[in-house]
Design a protein around this motif. Structure first.
Motif, PDB file in Angstrom:
ATOM      1  N   CYS A 174     -30.545   7.198  30.006  1.00 23.39           N
ATOM      2  CA  CYS A 174     -31.207   5.586  30.354  1.00 23.39           C
ATOM      3  C   CYS A 174     -31.565   5.292  31.578  1.00 23.39           C
ATOM      4  O   CYS A 174     -29.932   4.474  30.581  1.00 23.39           O
ATOM      5  CB  CYS A 174     -31.508   5.113  28.769  1.00 23.39           C
ATOM      6  SG  CYS A 174     -33.278   3.724  29.720  1.00 23.39           S
ATOM      7  N   SER A 214     -30.998   1.436  31.766  1.00 27.20           N
ATOM      8  CA  SER A 214     -30.791   0.469  30.626  1.00 27.20           C
ATOM      9  C   SER A 214     -29.435  -0.345  31.182  1.00 27.20           C
ATOM     10  O   SER A 214     -28.885  -1.182  30.375  1.00 27.20           O
ATOM     11  CB  SER A 214     -29.520   1.638  29.041  1.00 27.20           C
ATOM     12  OG  SER A 214     -29.063   2.432  29.894  1.00 27.20           O
ATOM     13  N   LEU A 222     -29.837  -3.570  32.580  1.00 30.48           N
ATOM     14  CA  LEU A 222     -30.562  -4.156  31.892  1.00 30.48           C
ATOM     15  C   LEU A 222     -29.934  -5.119  30.617  1.00 30.48           C
ATOM     16  O   LEU A 222     -30.555  -6.100  30.553  1.00 30.48           O
ATOM     17  CB  LEU A 222     -31.584  -3.417  30.884  1.00 30.48           C
ATOM     18  CG  LEU A 222     -32.650  -4.305  29.867  1.00 30.48           C
ATOM     19  CD1 LEU A 222     -33.286  -5.145  30.514  1.00 30.48           C
ATOM     20  CD2 LEU A 222     -33.248  -2.953  29.295  1.00 30.48           C
ATOM     21  N   PHE A 256     -36.832   4.822  32.126  1.00 28.48           N
ATOM     22  CA  PHE A 256     -36.190   4.371  29.678  1.00 28.48           C
ATOM     23  C   PHE A 256     -36.639   5.830  29.195  1.00 28.48           C
ATOM     24  O   PHE A 256     -37.730   5.767  29.472  1.00 28.48           O
ATOM     25  CB  PHE A 256     -36.594   2.641  30.028  1.00 28.48           C
ATOM     26  CG  PHE A 256     -36.533   1.947  29.986  1.00 28.48           C
ATOM     27  CD1 PHE A 256     -35.456   1.252  30.101  1.00 28.48           C
ATOM     28  CD2 PHE A 256     -37.459   1.160  31.252  1.00 28.48           C
ATOM     29  CE1 PHE A 256     -34.858  -0.635  30.724  1.00 28.48           C
ATOM     30  CE2 PHE A 256     -37.071  -0.423  32.444  1.00 28.48           C
ATOM     31  CZ  PHE A 256     -35.783  -0.497  31.910  1.00 28.48           C
ATOM     32  N   VAL A 257     -35.195   5.897  29.130  1.00 30.01           N
ATOM     33  CA  VAL A 257     -35.564   6.197  27.671  1.00 30.01           C
ATOM     34  C   VAL A 257     -35.342   6.688  26.432  1.00 30.01           C
ATOM     35  O   VAL A 257     -33.816   7.066  26.104  1.00 30.01           O
ATOM     36  CB  VAL A 257     -34.538   8.407  28.640  1.00 30.01           C
ATOM     37  CG1 VAL A 257     -35.093   9.730  27.256  1.00 30.01           C
ATOM     38  CG2 VAL A 257     -35.604   8.625  29.610  1.00 30.01           C
ATOM     39  N   PRO A 258     -35.742   6.151  25.573  1.00 32.48           N
ATOM     40  CA  PRO A 258     -35.407   6.366  24.041  1.00 32.48           C
ATOM     41  C   PRO A 258     -34.394   7.008  23.472  1.00 32.48           C
ATOM     42  O   PRO A 258     -34.824   8.510  23.720  1.00 32.48           O
ATOM     43  CB  PRO A 258     -36.644   5.258  23.259  1.00 32.48           C
ATOM     44  CG  PRO A 258     -37.622   5.796  24.146  1.00 32.48           C
ATOM     45  CD  PRO A 258     -37.276   6.640  25.465  1.00 32.48           C
ATOM     46  N   HIS A 291     -28.748   7.379  21.465  1.00 32.68           N
ATOM     47  CA  HIS A 291     -28.417   5.987  22.664  1.00 32.68           C
ATOM     48  C   HIS A 291     -28.255   4.959  22.370  1.00 32.68           C
ATOM     49  O   HIS A 291     -28.150   3.705  22.865  1.00 32.68           O
ATOM     50  CB  HIS A 291     -28.424   6.732  24.205  1.00 32.68           C
ATOM     51  CG  HIS A 291     -29.741   7.237  24.763  1.00 32.68           C
ATOM     52  ND1 HIS A 291     -29.748   8.401  24.441  1.00 32.68           N
ATOM     53  CD2 HIS A 291     -30.076   6.132  25.039  1.00 32.68           C
ATOM     54  CE1 HIS A 291     -31.417   8.041  25.345  1.00 32.68           C
ATOM     55  NE2 HIS A 291     -31.281   7.363  25.916  1.00 32.68           N
ATOM     56  N   CYS A 292     -29.851   4.378  22.005  1.00 38.07           N
ATOM     57  CA  CYS A 292     -30.135   3.052  21.926  1.00 38.07           C
ATOM     58  C   CYS A 292     -29.198   2.169  20.875  1.00 38.07           C
ATOM     59  O   CYS A 292     -29.578   1.003  20.849  1.00 38.07           O
ATOM     60  CB  CYS A 292     -32.232   3.391  21.245  1.00 38.07           C
ATOM     61  SG  CYS A 292     -33.025   3.904  22.954  1.00 38.07           S
ATOM     62  N   CYS A 335     -26.582  -0.012  22.368  1.00 36.41           N
ATOM     63  CA  CYS A 335     -27.268  -0.687  23.447  1.00 36.41           C
ATOM     64  C   CYS A 335     -28.102  -2.050  24.066  1.00 36.41           C
ATOM     65  O   CYS A 335     -28.547  -2.329  22.392  1.00 36.41           O
ATOM     66  CB  CYS A 335     -28.369  -0.270  23.901  1.00 36.41           C
ATOM     67  SG  CYS A 335     -29.250  -1.076  25.971  1.00 36.41           S
ATOM     68  N   ASN A 354     -31.147  -3.245  22.190  1.00 37.78           N
ATOM     69  CA  ASN A 354     -32.240  -2.099  21.325  1.00 37.78           C
ATOM     70  C   ASN A 354     -33.354  -3.026  20.562  1.00 37.78           C
ATOM     71  O   ASN A 354     -34.133  -2.160  20.274  1.00 37.78           O
ATOM     72  CB  ASN A 354     -30.713  -0.795  20.772  1.00 37.78           C
ATOM     73  CG  ASN A 354     -30.707  -2.372  19.684  1.00 37.78           C
ATOM     74  OD1 ASN A 354     -30.208  -3.573  19.685  1.00 37.78           O
ATOM     75  ND2 ASN A 354     -28.820  -1.484  19.043  1.00 37.78           N
ATOM     76  N   CYS A 359     -36.124  -3.931  23.636  1.00 35.18           N
ATOM     77  CA  CYS A 359     -36.271  -2.858  24.944  1.00 35.18           C
ATOM     78  C   CYS A 359     -37.888  -2.506  24.409  1.00 35.18           C
ATOM     79  O   CYS A 359     -38.381  -2.186  23.516  1.00 35.18           O
ATOM     80  CB  CYS A 359     -35.812  -2.178  24.762  1.00 35.18           C
ATOM     81  SG  CYS A 359     -36.287  -0.555  25.632  1.00 35.18           S
TER      82      CYS A 359
HETATM   83  S1  SF4 Z   1     -32.562   0.879  24.243  1.00 32.25           S
HETATM   84 FE1  SF4 Z   1     -32.645   2.481  24.580  1.00 32.25          FE
HETATM   85  S2  SF4 Z   1     -34.345   3.009  25.966  1.00 32.25           S
HETATM   86 FE2  SF4 Z   1     -34.265   0.352  25.760  1.00 32.25          FE
HETATM   87  S3  SF4 Z   1     -32.552   0.551  27.528  1.00 32.25           S
HETATM   88 FE3  SF4 Z   1     -31.515   0.441  25.960  1.00 32.25          FE
HETATM   89  S4  SF4 Z   1     -31.046   3.231  26.021  1.00 32.25           S
HETATM   90 FE4  SF4 Z   1     -32.690   2.445  27.048  1.00 32.25          FE
END
Ligand code: SF4
Length: 392
Positions: free
Chosen positions: A18, A21, A24, A218-220, A223-224, A227, A230, A233
């Motif tokens: 992602c 990320s 962000l 953005f690819v959930p 791995h979220c 993040c 999380n 998002c």
């Molecule tokens: S929560 Fe998941 S989809 Fe959203 S920014 Fe973080 S890694 Fe990417």
């Protein structure tokens, strides 16, 4: 270089999948959990042991003084000594597996900025012997088993180490190892230098460029979990809320394929709901309004102000002391924790005092590394639950 690189190795599973990320996350506050601090302390103890054994010989007094300093940390637990011994034992087995002493580096800063802007990480231990390089990482957590297989964090450490040492050594193969002593797990993954360089050029470079600029989709996914975005998002929310689409599908009963797809989505849905709950609670405690929700005191607990005094008083009132205490045997895993793995094996496993029965069947994604439950496992399980009677 800052202590945490934007494109650090430990966050690679996020920014490689992602790419936006990383930027962000930069906008959100970071927090360090007690577990992370506990892990850092165990790392420092492991580092001290490795340095003493391989890179910075020191007398027993120096070692004891340094260890005592670490043991004065309030997060210190005695089991850290045993678990870091497992790590030391593994590293020793690799080092002594060579006919001549290999090169060993401990807590080595590894720079792969040639492939990802300002990219670096710290490798716990690097061993080079002949054309083989071991990249070893100690993970003190026990929540989730971490596999070394195609693990991007390990591969970036390996890339940094390769860039540092390939001029001096004719390296051909890299063995990446994650030692997770509290889960009794040592995971190894072997990769050729050519394959690693192919991955670095074809996967890392492009993703790192996008991640650095905050570009891409953005690819959930899995791995979220780690993040900082999380809970809030939007991409993750859209992914989870789109579960509704299944409600509009016909025929009225779901197919098994749909059941599989929904379960896959529901896994993250449950985790996401927990992340949202934690976020909403921390906001309401700060006085920020979350529409329709408020924080209340949880269920309280009762405890004796002075247990000795209270029990003495009860005895004086005629209650027998034996009634006030309960004597319970420790479970097999707790005894293993108490004795240590080797003694536990010697005293209880080798003498057949402990038997292992399969756990109840549990549903996991097909990608889970565990072996699939077979019908005979099921028969064995029922037999155990029925007190040893065979089932028809
Ligand atoms: S929560 Fe998941 S989809 Fe959203 S920014 Fe973080 S890694 Fe990417």
């Amino acid at each position: 270089m800052s202590a945490h690189a934007l494109l650090g190795a430990s966050g690679a599973h996020k920014w490689l999948h992602c790419t936006p990320s990383a930027r962000l996350e930069e906008t959100l506050p970071d927090s360090t959990s007690e577990y992370a601090q506990e892990g850092s302390l165990a790392h420092e103890i492991g580092e001290l042991k490795l340095r003493k054994a391989f890179t910075d010989p020191m007398g027993p007094r120096t070692f004891t003084n340094r260890l005592k300093k670490l043991q004065s940390n309030p997060l210190y637990q005695d089991e850290m000594l045993r678990h870091t011994d497992t790590y030391l034992d593994y590293v020793s087995s690799v080092v002594h597996g060579y006919k001549t002493l290999p090169y060993v580096a401990v807590e080595k800063k590894l720079d792969y900025s040639a492939y990802a802007p300002e990219g670096f990480g710290t490798g716990d231990c690097i061993i080079i012997g002949g054309s083989i390089m071991h990249v070893i990482d100690l993970k003190y957590g026990k929540g989730v088993p971490v596999s070394a297989f195609e693990n991007p964090q390990m591969m970036l450490y390996a890339l940094g180490a390769l860039l540092e040492y390939s001029i001096l050594y004719g390296l051909e193969q890299i063995v990446m190892v994650i030692v997770q002593p509290r889960l009794d797990s040592i995971s190894e993954f072997v990769m050729s230098v050519n394959d690693l360089m192919y991955w670095a050029t074809n996967t890392v470079m492009g993703a790192a460029e996008k991640a650095w600029k905050g570009e891409g989709e953005f690819v959930p996914g899995e791995h979220c979990r780690f993040c900082r975005a999380n809970a809030l998002c939007r991409a993750r929310a859209d992914f989870n809320v789109s579960l509704e689409e299944f409600g509009y599908q016909k025929p009225p009963l779901l197919t098994n394929e749909e059941v599989g797809q929904i379960l896959e989505k529901a896994q993250d849905l449950a985790k996401w709901a927990k992340d949202l709950e934690a976020y909403a609670l921390s906001e309401t405690l700060k006085g920020v309004e979350i529409s329709g929700w408020k924080a209340v005191a949880g269920r309280g607990s009762r405890k004796f102000i002075d247990i000795d005094e209270a029990f003495k008083f009860l005895v004086s009132k005629g209650y027998a002391e034996a009634l006030l205490y309960k004597r319970e045997p420790l479970s097999a895993p707790a005894i293993e924790e108490l004795l240590g793995k080797n003694i536990y094996k010697e005293l209880l496993i080798d003498t057949e005092k402990v038997e292992k029965t399969p756990g109840k069947p549990t549903l996991v994604p097909a990608s889970d590394p565990r072996e699939e439950f077979k019908q005979y496992d099921l028969a064995e399980l029922f037999k155990n639950e029925l007190g040893g009677k065979e089932i028809e």
